[in-house]
Design a protein around this motif. Structure first.
Motif, PDB file in Angstrom:
ATOM      1  N   TYR A 157       0.093   6.293  -2.442  1.00 17.62           N
ATOM      2  CA  TYR A 157      -0.844   5.507  -3.103  1.00 17.62           C
ATOM      3  C   TYR A 157      -2.148   5.986  -3.034  1.00 17.62           C
ATOM      4  N   THR A 158      -3.091   5.952  -4.434  1.00 20.69           N
ATOM      5  CA  THR A 158      -3.931   6.413  -4.557  1.00 20.69           C
ATOM      6  C   THR A 158      -4.955   4.882  -5.129  1.00 20.69           C
ATOM      7  N   LYS A 159      -5.951   5.100  -5.085  1.00 22.59           N
ATOM      8  CA  LYS A 159      -7.571   4.298  -5.611  1.00 22.59           C
ATOM      9  C   LYS A 159      -6.970   4.382  -6.962  1.00 22.59           C
ATOM     10  N   PRO A 160      -7.077   3.634  -8.120  1.00 22.02           N
ATOM     11  CA  PRO A 160      -6.944   4.395  -9.382  1.00 22.02           C
ATOM     12  C   PRO A 160      -8.211   4.991  -9.684  1.00 22.02           C
ATOM     13  N   ARG A 161      -7.195   5.699 -10.500  1.00 20.41           N
ATOM     14  CA  ARG A 161      -8.162   7.141 -11.279  1.00 20.41           C
ATOM     15  C   ARG A 161      -8.663   8.142  -9.826  1.00 20.41           C
ATOM     16  N   TRP A 162      -7.568   8.554  -8.821  1.00 19.81           N
ATOM     17  CA  TRP A 162      -8.401   9.128  -7.867  1.00 19.81           C
ATOM     18  C   TRP A 162      -7.224  10.254  -7.481  1.00 19.81           C
ATOM     19  N   GLU A 163      -6.530  10.338  -7.935  1.00 19.35           N
ATOM     20  CA  GLU A 163      -5.045  11.675  -8.067  1.00 19.35           C
ATOM     21  C   GLU A 163      -6.423  12.327  -7.431  1.00 19.35           C
ATOM     22  N   LYS A 164      -7.054  13.561  -8.121  1.00 17.67           N
ATOM     23  CA  LYS A 164      -7.369  14.514  -8.261  1.00 17.67           C
ATOM     24  C   LYS A 164      -7.920  14.457  -7.146  1.00 17.67           C
ATOM     25  N   LYS A 165      -8.682  12.858  -7.249  1.00 17.09           N
ATOM     26  CA  LYS A 165     -10.203  13.618  -6.462  1.00 17.09           C
ATOM     27  C   LYS A 165      -8.985  13.848  -4.472  1.00 17.09           C
ATOM     28  N   VAL A 166      -8.452  12.738  -3.959  1.00 15.23           N
ATOM     29  CA  VAL A 166      -7.616  12.576  -3.221  1.00 15.23           C
ATOM     30  C   VAL A 166      -6.481  14.308  -3.078  1.00 15.23           C
ATOM     31  N   TYR A 167      -6.310  14.418  -3.995  1.00 10.40           N
ATOM     32  CA  TYR A 167      -5.492  16.032  -3.825  1.00 10.40           C
ATOM     33  C   TYR A 167      -6.507  16.554  -3.556  1.00 10.40           C
ATOM     34  N   ARG A 168      -7.654  17.109  -3.945  1.00  9.63           N
ATOM     35  CA  ARG A 168      -8.728  18.316  -3.665  1.00  9.63           C
ATOM     36  C   ARG A 168      -9.031  18.168  -2.008  1.00  9.63           C
ATOM     37  N   ILE A 169      -9.365  16.934  -1.467  1.00  9.47           N
ATOM     38  CA  ILE A 169      -9.878  16.877  -0.844  1.00  9.47           C
ATOM     39  C   ILE A 169      -8.449  16.739   0.767  1.00  9.47           C
ATOM     40  N   LEU A 170      -7.259  16.489   0.209  1.00  5.86           N
ATOM     41  CA  LEU A 170      -5.825  16.391   1.209  1.00  5.86           C
ATOM     42  C   LEU A 170      -6.086  18.217   1.165  1.00  5.86           C
ATOM     43  N   GLN A 171      -6.030  19.001   0.288  1.00  4.07           N
ATOM     44  CA  GLN A 171      -6.181  20.942   0.437  1.00  4.07           C
ATOM     45  C   GLN A 171      -7.715  20.876   1.435  1.00  4.07           C
ATOM     46  N   GLU A 172      -8.142  20.546   1.067  1.00  7.26           N
ATOM     47  CA  GLU A 172      -9.525  20.898   1.728  1.00  7.26           C
ATOM     48  C   GLU A 172      -9.745  20.443   3.473  1.00  7.26           C
ATOM     49  N   LYS A 173      -8.766  19.318   3.617  1.00 12.95           N
ATOM     50  CA  LYS A 173      -8.080  19.275   5.232  1.00 12.95           C
ATOM     51  C   LYS A 173      -7.653  20.215   5.583  1.00 12.95           C
ATOM     52  N   GLY A 174      -6.383  20.911   4.310  1.00 12.52           N
ATOM     53  CA  GLY A 174      -5.081  22.062   5.037  1.00 12.52           C
ATOM     54  C   GLY A 174      -4.121  21.434   4.887  1.00 12.52           C
ATOM     55  N   VAL A 175      -4.401  20.201   4.395  1.00 12.52           N
ATOM     56  CA  VAL A 175      -2.925  19.235   5.215  1.00 12.52           C
ATOM     57  C   VAL A 175      -2.110  19.749   3.320  1.00 12.52           C
ATOM     58  N   GLU A 176      -0.920  19.977   3.148  1.00 13.03           N
ATOM     59  CA  GLU A 176       0.299  20.733   1.940  1.00 13.03           C
ATOM     60  C   GLU A 176      -0.006  18.852   1.387  1.00 13.03           C
ATOM     61  N   SER A 177       0.083  19.371   0.224  1.00 13.81           N
ATOM     62  CA  SER A 177      -0.485  17.879  -0.637  1.00 13.81           C
ATOM     63  C   SER A 177       0.386  18.807  -2.447  1.00 13.81           C
ATOM     64  N   TYR A 178       0.328  18.070  -3.149  1.00 13.11           N
ATOM     65  CA  TYR A 178       1.213  17.961  -5.222  1.00 13.11           C
ATOM     66  C   TYR A 178       0.512  16.750  -5.963  1.00 13.11           C
ATOM     67  N   CYS A 179       0.085  17.171  -6.696  1.00 12.58           N
ATOM     68  CA  CYS A 179      -0.792  16.227  -7.620  1.00 12.58           C
ATOM     69  C   CYS A 179       0.153  16.619  -9.113  1.00 12.58           C
ATOM     70  N   PRO A 180       0.979  16.022  -9.220  1.00 17.22           N
ATOM     71  CA  PRO A 180       1.840  16.786 -10.936  1.00 17.22           C
ATOM     72  C   PRO A 180       1.006  16.217 -11.541  1.00 17.22           C
ATOM     73  N   LEU A 181       0.563  17.246 -12.416  1.00 17.58           N
ATOM     74  CA  LEU A 181      -0.182  17.568 -13.447  1.00 17.58           C
ATOM     75  C   LEU A 181      -0.190  17.292 -14.997  1.00 17.58           C
ATOM     76  N   ASN A 182       0.427  17.414 -15.857  1.00 19.55           N
ATOM     77  CA  ASN A 182       0.879  16.797 -16.521  1.00 19.55           C
ATOM     78  C   ASN A 182      -0.336  17.163 -18.077  1.00 19.55           C
ATOM     79  N   LYS A 183      -0.395  17.860 -18.971  1.00 19.27           N
ATOM     80  CA  LYS A 183      -0.680  18.924 -20.037  1.00 19.27           C
ATOM     81  C   LYS A 183      -0.744  18.201 -21.527  1.00 19.27           C
TER      82      LYS A 183
END
Length: 170
Positions: free
Chosen positions: A11-37
Motif C-alpha cells: 500500500y502506497t501513499k496516495p498518488r505515489w504508485e509510479k514513484k514507489v515503483y521507480r524507487i523499487l526498480q532502482e533498488k533492484g526489487v522486482e516490482s510491478y505497477c499495472p498502468l492503465n492507458k
C-alpha cells in the motif's frame, strides 16, 4: 533463492504508485505497477495517459528477508494484509493482469462487493466450478446456497474461493 520469493501487494501513499515503483526498480526489487492507458481531454486536445490501475497499490516480488527493506522505501505505507499476514498474489494473477492490460485500454478495476443474492462462481474446493447464491457475507467467509446439484446445500466458503458472477437485481 527465487523459489522463496512471492508476489505481495504494498500500500502506497496516495498518488505515489509510479514513484514507489521507480524507487523499487532502482533498488533492484522486482516490482510491478499495472498502468492503465486512459484517454484524457485537455482544453485543446485529447491525450493518452498512463494511470495506475489499482490506486495506492504496487506489487513486489520478494522473500521474507527482503520485506523490511521494501517497507522502508519512501512512499510505501505497508504490505496489504489478508487474514493477519501479508497477502500473497499468485504468479498467474500477475500474468493475467499484464496480458489484460496489453490487450485493453481504459480498464476499470473495482473491488469485489459480495452481497446477499449475488451469484458467485466457486473456484476451488469440493464445489469447484459450481454457481451459488450468497445468503450472507461474514468477515472472512460467505454463506452460499448451492442449488445446481438438485438439492439446496448451504456452505460457508472462504471469500478468496469465489468470484462474482452477477450482482443482485435492485
Amino acid at each position: 533463492m527465487n523459489s522463496t520469493r512471492k508476489w505481495y501487494a504494498v500500500y502506497t501513499k496516495p498518488r505515489w504508485e509510479k514513484k514507489v515503483y521507480r524507487i523499487l526498480q532502482e533498488k533492484g526489487v522486482e516490482s510491478y505497477c499495472p498502468l492503465n492507458k486512459v484517454r484524457r481531454k485537455w482544453s485543446d486536445r485529447y491525450k493518452i495517459v498512463e494511470e495506475p490501475l489499482f490506486k495506492s497499490y504496487v506489487f513486489v516480488k520478494c522473500s521474507e528477508s527482503e520485506k523490511t527493506p521494501v517497507r522502508m522505501v519512501n512512499g510505501v505505507v505497508n504490505f496489504v494484509y489478508w487474514l493477519g499476514k501479508p497477502a500473497t498474489i499468485g504468479e498467474k494473477e500477475i500474468e493475467t493482469i499484464r496480458k489484460f492490460l496489453d490487450e485493453y485500454e481504459d480498464v476499470e478495476a473495482r473491488p469485489l462487493n459480495l452481497e446477499p443474492n449475488s451469484v458467485v462462481y466457486i473456484e476451488n474446493g469440493a464445489f469447484m466450478d459450481k454457481e451459488a447464491t450468497v445468503v450472507r457475507v461474514l468477515r472472512k467467509k460467505v454463506e452460499v446456497i448451492i442449488e445446481s446439484i438438485g438439492y439446496s446445500l448451504t456452505a460457508y466458503i472462504d471469500k478468496s474461493r469465489v468470484s462474482l458472477v452477477k450482482k443482485p437485481k435492485r
